[in-house]
Scaffold this active site. Structure first.
Site, PDB file in Angstrom:
ATOM      1  N   LYS A  22     -28.993 139.912  63.315  1.00 50.27           N
ATOM      2  CA  LYS A  22     -29.564 140.840  64.313  1.00 50.27           C
ATOM      3  C   LYS A  22     -28.930 140.622  65.683  1.00 50.27           C
ATOM      4  O   LYS A  22     -28.556 141.586  66.354  1.00 50.27           O
ATOM      5  CB  LYS A  22     -31.083 140.613  64.401  1.00 50.27           C
ATOM      6  N   ASN A  23     -28.813 139.357  66.094  1.00 48.41           N
ATOM      7  CA  ASN A  23     -28.346 139.100  67.460  1.00 48.41           C
ATOM      8  C   ASN A  23     -26.847 139.316  67.642  1.00 48.41           C
ATOM      9  O   ASN A  23     -26.353 139.300  68.768  1.00 48.41           O
ATOM     10  CB  ASN A  23     -28.745 137.693  67.907  1.00 48.41           C
ATOM     11  N   CYS A 117     -39.536 139.484  73.191  1.00 50.97           N
ATOM     12  CA  CYS A 117     -40.691 138.624  72.926  1.00 50.97           C
ATOM     13  C   CYS A 117     -41.118 137.904  74.206  1.00 50.97           C
ATOM     14  O   CYS A 117     -40.286 137.502  75.012  1.00 50.97           O
ATOM     15  CB  CYS A 117     -40.331 137.601  71.860  1.00 50.97           C
ATOM     16  N   ARG A 122     -37.791 135.508  81.396  1.00 51.00           N
ATOM     17  CA  ARG A 122     -36.460 135.800  80.864  1.00 51.00           C
ATOM     18  C   ARG A 122     -35.651 136.502  81.950  1.00 51.00           C
ATOM     19  O   ARG A 122     -35.506 137.720  81.965  1.00 51.00           O
ATOM     20  CB  ARG A 122     -36.568 136.606  79.569  1.00 51.00           C
ATOM     21  N   ASP A 125     -30.722 137.390  86.243  1.00 50.96           N
ATOM     22  CA  ASP A 125     -29.881 137.219  87.437  1.00 50.96           C
ATOM     23  C   ASP A 125     -28.416 136.945  87.103  1.00 50.96           C
ATOM     24  O   ASP A 125     -27.517 137.397  87.822  1.00 50.96           O
ATOM     25  CB  ASP A 125     -30.447 136.084  88.317  1.00 50.96           C
ATOM     26  N   ASP A 305     -34.694 129.647  68.502  1.00 48.83           N
ATOM     27  CA  ASP A 305     -35.258 130.624  67.553  1.00 48.83           C
ATOM     28  C   ASP A 305     -35.707 129.980  66.238  1.00 48.83           C
ATOM     29  O   ASP A 305     -36.270 130.663  65.373  1.00 48.83           O
ATOM     30  CB  ASP A 305     -34.234 131.734  67.265  1.00 48.83           C
ATOM     31  N   ARG A 397     -39.281 143.254  63.668  1.00 47.67           N
ATOM     32  CA  ARG A 397     -38.216 143.401  64.669  1.00 47.67           C
ATOM     33  C   ARG A 397     -36.942 142.690  64.239  1.00 47.67           C
ATOM     34  O   ARG A 397     -35.845 143.105  64.612  1.00 47.67           O
ATOM     35  CB  ARG A 397     -38.665 142.820  66.018  1.00 47.67           C
TER      36      ARG A 397
HETATM   37  C1  UD1 Z   1     -30.869 135.456  73.151  1.00 47.82           C
HETATM   38  C2  UD1 Z   1     -31.451 135.845  71.820  1.00 47.82           C
HETATM   39  C3  UD1 Z   1     -32.748 135.082  71.561  1.00 47.82           C
HETATM   40  C4  UD1 Z   1     -32.539 133.583  71.726  1.00 47.82           C
HETATM   41  C5  UD1 Z   1     -31.858 133.270  73.060  1.00 47.82           C
HETATM   42  C6  UD1 Z   1     -31.460 131.809  73.191  1.00 47.82           C
HETATM   43  C7  UD1 Z   1     -30.734 138.116  71.501  1.00 47.82           C
HETATM   44  C8  UD1 Z   1     -31.101 139.548  71.461  1.00 47.82           C
HETATM   45  N1  UD1 Z   1     -31.708 137.265  71.805  1.00 47.82           N
HETATM   46  O1  UD1 Z   1     -31.798 135.870  74.146  1.00 47.82           O
HETATM   47  O2  UD1 Z   1     -33.162 135.373  70.239  1.00 47.82           O
HETATM   48  O3  UD1 Z   1     -33.791 132.948  71.704  1.00 47.82           O
HETATM   49  O4  UD1 Z   1     -30.649 134.054  73.197  1.00 47.82           O
HETATM   50  O5  UD1 Z   1     -30.610 131.445  72.159  1.00 47.82           O
HETATM   51  O6  UD1 Z   1     -29.616 137.722  71.231  1.00 47.82           O
HETATM   52  N2  UD1 Z   1     -31.541 132.931  81.921  1.00 47.82           N
HETATM   53  C9  UD1 Z   1     -31.530 132.984  83.307  1.00 47.82           C
HETATM   54  N3  UD1 Z   1     -30.848 134.011  83.903  1.00 47.82           N
HETATM   55  C10 UD1 Z   1     -30.185 134.975  83.192  1.00 47.82           C
HETATM   56  C11 UD1 Z   1     -30.208 134.903  81.782  1.00 47.82           C
HETATM   57  C12 UD1 Z   1     -30.893 133.855  81.160  1.00 47.82           C
HETATM   58  O7  UD1 Z   1     -32.110 132.141  83.982  1.00 47.82           O
HETATM   59  O8  UD1 Z   1     -29.600 135.890  83.796  1.00 47.82           O
HETATM   60  C13 UD1 Z   1     -32.278 131.835  81.246  1.00 47.82           C
HETATM   61  C14 UD1 Z   1     -33.453 132.356  80.421  1.00 47.82           C
HETATM   62  O9  UD1 Z   1     -34.616 132.498  81.197  1.00 47.82           O
HETATM   63  C15 UD1 Z   1     -33.575 131.282  79.359  1.00 47.82           C
HETATM   64  C16 UD1 Z   1     -32.132 130.814  79.144  1.00 47.82           C
HETATM   65  O10 UD1 Z   1     -31.405 131.240  80.292  1.00 47.82           O
HETATM   66  O11 UD1 Z   1     -34.316 130.204  79.841  1.00 47.82           O
HETATM   67  C17 UD1 Z   1     -31.466 131.368  77.906  1.00 47.82           C
HETATM   68  O12 UD1 Z   1     -31.576 132.784  77.893  1.00 47.82           O
HETATM   69  P1  UD1 Z   1     -30.503 133.699  77.159  1.00 47.82           P
HETATM   70  O13 UD1 Z   1     -29.508 132.845  76.434  1.00 47.82           O
HETATM   71  O14 UD1 Z   1     -29.987 134.694  78.137  1.00 47.82           O
HETATM   72  O15 UD1 Z   1     -31.405 134.436  76.094  1.00 47.82           O
HETATM   73  P2  UD1 Z   1     -31.366 135.956  75.663  1.00 47.82           P
HETATM   74  O16 UD1 Z   1     -29.940 136.446  75.714  1.00 47.82           O
HETATM   75  O17 UD1 Z   1     -32.425 136.708  76.370  1.00 47.82           O
END
Ligand code: UD1
Length: 430
Positions: A22-23, A117, A122, A125, A305, A397
Site C-alpha cells: 500500500k505505502n 490514522c 503528523r 513542515d 507499523d 484501508r
Molecule cells: C508513512 C507511512 C506510515 C508509517 C510512517 C513511518 C504512508 C502512507 N504512511 O507515514 O504507515 O507509519 O511512514 O514509517 O506511507 N514528521 C515531521 N515533519 C514532517 C514529516 C514528518 O515532523 O514534515 C515526523 C512525524 O510527525 C513522525 C515522523 O516524522 O513523527 C515520521 O513521519 P513520516 O515518516 O513522514 O510518516 P508518514 O509519511 O506520514
C-alpha cells in the site's frame, strides 16, 4: 455497521499470498500523473486508501482503466484541475503525494491537508520546507496546501527528521526540476526505493534511494512505463506475527525477505522458528513466546507499523517486555482494548511495559486505527471464546480481504453486519 466476529483458539496454519505494498502503491499512483504518456501498473493492492486516491485522480481528469483487480492503466494527458479536495481524500494521508506530483509537472497544486490514522502529531513542515527549497511559494489556506512556482530549481535539502512522506514528495517534485537536488537524511524505506525505481523507469535520474542521501538530476519530461509494485512488508509482517500469536505455522508468499529482516529477527528472539526461501518466509511457533524489548525506528529498524502486532505477541509471552515507539507519540490507543481481553500493560508516554499473561479472553473491542485494528483481530484469534471487533473500516484501508486470508489459514472469523448475523455466527461455530 460492519464488525468482525471471531472465535479464537485455532492455531493459524497454511500459506498466504501477500499483495502489493500500500505505502508504495500510493506514491507510485500519484507519480504516474507526471507524464502525458500511458502508465501500466501491476500488483496494486485493492484497499481503501488506493481506491480513494484513484478516485481523486479521476476527479481531476486522469483517465483510469482498471484492467483487473490488481492492475490499472493510467493516462494523465488530459488533467483539467490542479485542485484535489473531497471528503474522502481529506481522510487519507497519501493525498498529499499529488502535491509533489502536480507541482513537479505543472508547477502548481492545491491539495487538501492530509488526514490518516490518528497516531500522533503528523507534521508536514519538512514537505513544505522541501518544496520551498525548490523555489515554490507554499501556503496553507482554506484547508488546502497551495504550492506554486514559475520554475523549480534543484537544491540541497537537509531533512530535520527522517520522513517517508517528505522524502517521497520532494523526490517527485525534484524529478522535474532544473538541475540537481540532494536530499540528506532521507528515509530509506523499501517504498521510497520502489518509487525511485518507478520514476527512473519513466526517465527520471534518481540515485541513492535506500541510503541517507538521494541525488536527483532533474529531467525536462517523463515518459510512460510498465511497473509492478513491491510486496507489502507490513501485510507480510502482520501474518508472520499471526503465526506467533496463535502458535501456528504460516508461510507468507510473494515477499522480499530482505524487507522483513527486522521483523524476522524479533520473531526469532521471541522463540519462533523462521525458514526463508527466495520469495517466501515460514514462521513456526510451537511454544510459549519469550519476552523482549523493542524500539520502533526508521527503516531498517523495526517498523512503527508493526508495533501493535509485536505488542500483542509480547503480551502473551512469559515475562516482561518494553515497547517504545520513537516515531509516533500516540500509538498505544489499542492498549485499553487489549486490557479488556486480559492483557497486563502499562503505558508511560511513548513506552509500554508489558507483563505477559497466559492467554487472552474474548471481548467486544474497537479498532482504533489501521495497524492496531489488525493486531487486535489477531489477539481475538488466539483468545478463549468470542471476540467482536468494531470500527473495522480502518482495517480495510490497508489490508485486502483480511478476514478471507485469515479464514484460509483456518481462522474462525466472519464479517457480520447485524446482531442477527453475529448470533448466527455464534450458533454455527458453537
Ligand atoms: C508513512 C507511512 C506510515 C508509517 C510512517 C513511518 C504512508 C502512507 N504512511 O507515514 O504507515 O507509519 O511512514 O514509517 O506511507 N514528521 C515531521 N515533519 C514532517 C514529516 C514528518 O515532523 O514534515 C515526523 C512525524 O510527525 C513522525 C515522523 O516524522 O513523527 C515520521 O513521519 P513520516 O515518516 O513522514 O510518516 P508518514 O509519511 O506520514
Amino acid at each position: 455497521m460492519e464488525q468482525y466476529a471471531i472465535k479464537g483458539g485455532n492455531p493459524l496454519v497454511g500459506e498466504v499470498e501477500i499483495g502489493g505494498a500500500k505505502n508504495a502503491a500510493l506514491p507510485i499512483l500519484a507519480a504516474s500523473i507526471m507524464t502525458d504518456e500511458t502508465v501500466y501498473i501491476e500488483n496494486m493492492p485493492d484497499v481503501q486508501d488506493t481506491n480513494v486516491l484513484l478516485k481523486a485522480m479521476r476527479n481531476i481528469g486522469v483517465m483510469l482503466d482498471r484492467n483487473s483487480r490488481h492492475s490499472v492503466t493510467i493516462n494523465a494527458g488530459q488533467i483539467n484541475s490542479f485542485v484535489v479536495d473531497d471528503d474522502h481524500i481529506r481522510k487519507i494521508r497519501a493525498g498529499y503525494y499529488l502535491l509533489g506530483a502536480l507541482l513537479g509537472k505543472y508547477k502548481h497544486a492545491e491539495v487538501a491537508l492530509p488526514g490518516g490514522c490518528d497516531i500522533g502529531c503528523r507534521a508536514i513542515d519538512q514537505h513544505l520546507k522541501g518544496f520551498r527549497a525548490l523555489g515554490a511559494d507554499v501556503r496553507i489556506e482554506y484547508g488546502l496546501i497551495k504550492a506554486h512556482a514559475e520554475k523549480l530549481k534543484g537544491a540541497h535539502i537537509y531533512m530535520d527528521c527522517v520522513s517517508v512522506g517528505a522524502t517521497i514528495n520532494v523526490m517527485m517534485a525534484a524529478a522535474l526540476a532544473e538541475g540537481q537536488t540532494v536530499i540528506e537524511n532521507a528515509a530509506k524505506e523499501p517504498h521510497v526505493v520502489d518509487l525511485a525505481n518507478f520514476l527512473n523507469s519513466m526517465g527520471a535520474s534518481i540515485k541513492g534511494a535506500g541510503t541517507d542521501v538521494i541525488r536527483i538530476k532533474g529531467v525536462s519530461r517523463l515518459h510512460g512505463t510498465e511497473y509492478a509494485i513491491i510486496p507489502d512488508q507490513i501485510e507480510a509482517g502482520t501474518f508472520m506475527f499471526a503465526a506467533a500469536v496463535t502458535r501456528g505455522d504460516i508461510t507468507v508468499k510473494n515477499v522480499i525477505p530482505k524487507h522483513l529482516e527486522s521483523i524476522s529477527a524479533k520473531l526469532i528472539e521471541i522463540g519462533c522458528e523462521i525458514k526463508e526461501s527466495d520469495d517466501c518466509m515460514r514462521v513456526v511457533a510451537s511454544k510459549r513466546l519469550k519476552p523482549t524489548h523493542v524500539k520502533t525506528l526508521p527503516y531498517p529498524g523495526f517498523p512503527t507499523d508493526m508495533q501493535p502486532q509485536i505488542a500483542v505477541a509480547l503480551a502473551l509471552s512469559k515475562g516482561t517486555s518494553i515497547v517504545t515507539d520513537t516515531i509516533f507519540e500516540n500509538r498505544f490507543k489499542y492498549v485499553d482494548e487489549l486490557i479488556r481481553m486480559g492483557a497486563s500493560i502499562k503505558v508511560e508516554g511513548t513506552t509500554a511495559i508489558i507483563d505477559g499473561v497466559e492467554n487472552y479472553t474474548g471481548a467486544t473491542i474497537c479498532a482504533p486505527d489501521l495497524r492496531a485494528g489488525a493486531a487486535l483481530v489477531i489477539a481475538g484469534l488466539s483468545a478463549d471464546g468470542f471476540t467482536v471487533v468494531d470500527d473495522i473500516h480502518y482495517i480495510a484501508r490497508g489490508y485486502e480481504d483480511f478476514h478471507l486470508k485469515l479464514q484460509s489459514l483456518g481462522a474462525q472469523i466472519e464479517l457480520v453486519n447485524s446482531d442477527r448475523d453475529l448470533q448466527k455466527f455464534k450458533l454455527k461455530i458453537g
